[in-house]
Design a protein around this motif. Structure first.
Motif, PDB file in Angstrom:
ATOM      1  N   ALA A   1      40.054  43.679  50.963  1.00 30.58           N
ATOM      2  CA  ALA A   1      39.595  42.515  50.276  1.00 30.58           C
ATOM      3  C   ALA A   1      40.857  42.234  49.113  1.00 30.58           C
ATOM      4  O   ALA A   1      41.326  43.139  48.263  1.00 30.58           O
ATOM      5  CB  ALA A   1      38.283  42.334  49.570  1.00 30.58           C
TER       6      ALA A   1
ATOM      7  N   ARG B   1      30.058  43.742  46.390  1.00 28.17           N
ATOM      8  CA  ARG B   1      31.038  43.245  47.525  1.00 28.17           C
ATOM      9  C   ARG B   1      29.921  42.998  48.711  1.00 28.17           C
ATOM     10  O   ARG B   1      29.618  43.916  49.183  1.00 28.17           O
ATOM     11  CB  ARG B   1      32.118  44.140  47.939  1.00 28.17           C
ATOM     12  CG  ARG B   1      33.079  44.308  46.805  1.00 28.17           C
ATOM     13  CD  ARG B   1      34.232  45.136  47.478  1.00 28.17           C
ATOM     14  NE  ARG B   1      35.303  45.619  46.387  1.00 28.17           N
ATOM     15  CZ  ARG B   1      36.216  44.903  45.825  1.00 28.17           C
ATOM     16  NH1 ARG B   1      36.552  43.586  46.312  1.00 28.17           N
ATOM     17  NH2 ARG B   1      36.885  45.053  44.878  1.00 28.17           N
TER      18      ARG B   1
ATOM     19  N   GLU C   1      41.491  45.134  46.062  1.00 31.18           N
ATOM     20  CA  GLU C   1      40.073  45.962  46.030  1.00 31.18           C
ATOM     21  C   GLU C   1      40.308  47.375  45.589  1.00 31.18           C
ATOM     22  O   GLU C   1      39.191  48.149  44.996  1.00 31.18           O
ATOM     23  CB  GLU C   1      39.253  45.680  47.320  1.00 31.18           C
ATOM     24  CG  GLU C   1      39.685  46.763  48.401  1.00 31.18           C
ATOM     25  CD  GLU C   1      39.016  46.529  49.812  1.00 31.18           C
ATOM     26  OE1 GLU C   1      38.062  47.882  49.728  1.00 31.18           O
ATOM     27  OE2 GLU C   1      39.011  46.047  50.287  1.00 31.18           O
TER      28      GLU C   1
ATOM     29  N   PRO D   1      35.907  42.562  52.091  1.00 35.00           N
ATOM     30  CA  PRO D   1      36.909  42.532  53.128  1.00 35.00           C
ATOM     31  C   PRO D   1      36.419  41.851  54.269  1.00 35.00           C
ATOM     32  O   PRO D   1      35.049  41.947  54.562  1.00 35.00           O
ATOM     33  CB  PRO D   1      37.416  43.698  53.482  1.00 35.00           C
ATOM     34  CG  PRO D   1      36.425  44.732  52.842  1.00 35.00           C
ATOM     35  CD  PRO D   1      35.507  43.991  51.731  1.00 35.00           C
TER      36      PRO D   1
END
Length: 170
Positions: free
Chosen positions: A52, A84, A142, A163
């Motif tokens: 991500a 996340r 990330e 992601p």
């Protein structure tokens, strides 16, 4: 045998796709001669990891206005730290962490349904007047520590994304 088996599969170029496209175009321009090659490496999906890239939006940002705007389009919950998750994202704003859960996409599938595209279209552009590529928007890997990023950028809105999955990519 190897060429036969590989030819039966669909392959995706994850990096260098512009270079590959230019090479193929040049090859075709020269009549597609036999023996033309493109150097590449193949990895099975099980050995790849998609990452991500979070969005850090520089101020000025009025936290109350942004929170009110977010509540109008998503479920917003204050949480203890960075989140996340698919279908939403984490947000650090004015010293607090939030989980922002988007409603199901109205467009169904495809690029417009990706969390990152929805962040741009449904939140950043209408609520902050910016989007990916704007000079106030920075991409953050990330691999960066979200707590450190948030602590070193007071006055910014930090959107922490999950992601995309391989299924979303395909």
């Amino acid at each position: 045998l190897l060429i036969e088996r590989l030819s039966a599969l669909r392959h995706y170029v994850a990096d260098g796709h512009h270079r590959v496209a230019a090479t193929v175009a040049r090859w075709r321009d020269h009549g597609s001669p036999r023996g033309g090659t493109v150097l590449c490496v193949l990895y099975p999906e099980s050995q790849t990891h998609l990452m991500a890239f979070d969005r850090l939006v520089a101020g000025p940002i009025d936290p109350d206005t942004l929170i009110d705007g977010l509540r109008g389009v998503a479920d917003l919950t204050e949480v203890e730290g960075a989140v996340r998750s698919h279908g939403g994202f984490g947000l650090h704003l004015a010293g607090r962490w939030y989980r922002v859960q988007l409603p199901p996409p109205t467009d169904g599938a495809g690029v417009a349904a990706l969390d990152v595209a929805r962040l741009d279209a449904e939140l950043l552009r209408p609520l902050l007047g910016v989007g990916s590529g704007h000079d106030r928007v920075t991409y953050v890997s990330e691999l960066s520590d979200p707590v450190e990023v948030a602590a070193t950028h007071p006055g910014h809105a930090y959107f922490v994304l999950a992601p995309m999955t391989h299924a979303e990519l395909m």
